[in-house]
Enzyme design. Structure first.
Site, PDB file in Angstrom:
ATOM      1  N   LYS A 102       0.919  -1.428   0.097  1.00 43.32           N
ATOM      2  CA  LYS A 102      -0.081   0.099  -0.166  1.00 43.32           C
ATOM      3  C   LYS A 102       0.778   1.083  -0.112  1.00 43.32           C
ATOM      4  O   LYS A 102       1.865   1.321   0.533  1.00 43.32           O
ATOM      5  CB  LYS A 102      -1.241  -0.305   1.491  1.00 43.32           C
TER       6      LYS A 102
ATOM      7  N   SER B  71      -8.930   2.405   3.576  1.00 39.71           N
ATOM      8  CA  SER B  71      -8.348   3.312   2.903  1.00 39.71           C
ATOM      9  C   SER B  71      -7.662   2.151   1.771  1.00 39.71           C
ATOM     10  O   SER B  71      -6.403   2.419   1.011  1.00 39.71           O
ATOM     11  CB  SER B  71      -7.726   3.850   3.521  1.00 39.71           C
TER      12      SER B  71
ATOM     13  N   SER C 228      -9.932   0.016   7.657  1.00 42.72           N
ATOM     14  CA  SER C 228      -8.688  -0.025   6.395  1.00 42.72           C
ATOM     15  C   SER C 228      -8.832  -0.989   5.860  1.00 42.72           C
ATOM     16  O   SER C 228      -8.528  -0.700   4.428  1.00 42.72           O
ATOM     17  CB  SER C 228      -7.853   1.122   6.485  1.00 42.72           C
TER      18      SER C 228
END
Length: 473
Positions: free
Chosen positions: A84, A160, A184
């Site tokens: 990420k 996220s 997330s």
């Protein structure tokens, strides 16, 4: 169990490793399959903000040479993994979905998780999209655009870590690293129909620490629970840079994974005692999943844990973190940010020092309450997310309101406040073919128990992958 696949891009990490050992496939072939899939569908999904095919293929070739000698360096040797874009990864910019960060820097530091995966032989091949600084539960930003759901590209993959989950679900790498500050990892894993895990806080070392503080966990997305166990075995290895990390526990999280749930004391809460907005299809699928634990030999009681909704604690602590991000920016930089970040920072300005201290005390009371709850129950089962995936939008299109900020994901954030391990496992589809998941919450430090329960439930279901969105598939 999921039926076997013929395309290497559709295999789990565990399956790939088996094929490497048997000589049926090589890391280079696996990486090429992933890159081909990425070239076919990422123009639709927009899961990646960095792809480094040359580096990936060079790493895969080195791994292939080790496998030919029957000398893999570790348990993830040759497995493609994405990171990420909130996590430092040597050689690639970490822009955090923000136009405020200068990409022209020396990017020569690996975060702990990037370093441990690299040391374990994993083939790092790209970075996945995130909302700006990971501030919300959808994945869209003003730098690299909107990430979309592989089950239906009109829908959000959640956030996220939406890029990470969309990548894994669609075959753009079997493993992905995400972060989870209020859901997330678990939100996008749910919306994309894959297993995902938020370990106990500190189980996976982090550096630098999140601006949102000790609610932020490093987690993982995978195609199977066994893959999550492989990842945690590697990711939990120590790093002295994180002073909040737990003492290292040298263990293989795959050991005991298939021991079942017979005799465990399990609480099932369909609404935590206060949630009123659970979608009917979600509620039905999760109830059926919880009932299966009784059939598997667990002692299941339906009850609410007994704590009040901690939404105010989460939002106000979160908004103070957003304020800290904005506070360090110039006016010119602030003007470049997502409207949601500016709104959150404005809300953060309303929190006084005294109120902040009281919020932290309330958080501590909740953590203590759940420690005591788990003296009576080994596990807590809930829905993963209260609703199925909804429409994807650009940053400026979202309505910014306190009553909608976290109301649709009420099962996630309590367990960031308490720092407990929690995993989600797919448990069905809506009539519109959108995934639903069961959340399994364990006692603090009970990461192995959560994985064991998740694997037990996973073994009762057929695995289904989304229909690929590329033409010709």
């Amino acid at each position: 169990m999921r039926p076997s696949a013929t395309n290497l891009a559709d295999l789990s990490a565990t399956e790939l490793l088996h094929m490497y050992r048997s000589g049926q496939a090589s890391p280079v072939e696996a990486m090429q399959a992933v890159l081909t899939r990425l070239s076919e569908i990422d123009k639709t999904l927009n899961a990646f903000c960095v792809v480094d095919a040359d580096h990936a293929l060079a790493s895969a070739k080195a791994s292939e040479a080790r496998w030919r000698k029957r000398a893999p360096i570790d348990i993830l040797d040759g497995v493609p993994v994405s990171i990420k874009d909130l996590i430092l990864t040597r050689g690639w910019p970490t822009l955090r979905g923000s136009r405020t960060i200068d990409p022209k820097q020396t990017w020569d530091v690996d975060a702990p998780v990037s370093a441990r995966l690299r040391e374990a032989g994993a083939v790092l091949f790209g970075k996945t999209n995130t909302p700006e600084f990971g501030i919300k539960g959808t994945t869209d930003n003003l730098l690299t655009g909107i990430t979309r759901n592989p089950w239906n590209p009109r829908m959000t993959p959640g956030g996220s870590s939406g890029g990470a989950a969309a990548a894994v679900a669609s075959g753009m790498g079997p493993l992905a690293v995400g972060t989870d500050g209020a859901g997330s990892v678990r939100i996008p894993s749910t919306f994309c129909g894959i297993p995902g895990m938020k370990p106990s806080f500190g189980r996976v070392p982090a550096f630098p620490l999140s601006p949102f503080g000790t609610v932020a966990h490093i987690g993982s997305h995978a195609r199977s629970v066994e893959d999550l166990a492989l990842m945690l075995t590697v990711m939990s290895r120590p790093d002295a840079r994180d002073w909040t990390s737990l003492p290292y526990e040298a263990r293989d999280y795959c050991v005991g994974l298939c021991d079942g749930v017979r005799g465990l004391r399990v609480a099932f809460s369909p609404d935590l005692g206060y949630v009123q907005n659970v979608d009917a299809e979600v509620a039905a699928a999760v109830r059926h999943a919880a009932e299966s634990f009784a059939a598997l030999g667990a002692e299941v009681d339906e009850l609410a844990p007994g704590f009040a909704n901690p939404e105010e604690i989460t939002t106000k602590l979160w908004f103070v973190g957003a304020l800290m991000l904005i506070d360090g920016m110039t006016a010119e930089q602030v003007a470049l940010t997502d409207p949601a970040l500016r709104w959150q920072a404005d809300e953060g300005r309303k929190v006084s020092v005294m109120e902040l201290q009281k919020l932290n005390l309330r958080r501590g009371e909740l953590g203590s309450f759940m420690r005591q709850f788990h003296q009576r129950y080994d596990l807590l089962l809930t829905p993963g997310v209260a609703v199925p995936a909804f429409e994807a939008k650009a940053p400026e299109e979202w309505e910014l309101r306190l009553d909608t900020f976290l109301r649709w994901t009420p099962f996630s954030y309590p367990f960031n406040l308490t720092q407990q391990p929690a995993a989600v496992v797919p448990c069905g589809l809506t009539r519109a073919e959108l995934p639903i998941s069961l959340q399994i919450v364990g006692p603090m430090y009970g990461d192995a128990l959560v994985l064991r329960a998740a694997r037990t439930y996973e073994s009762t279901r057929e695995w289904k992958l989304p229909v690929q969105v590329a033409s010709g598939r």
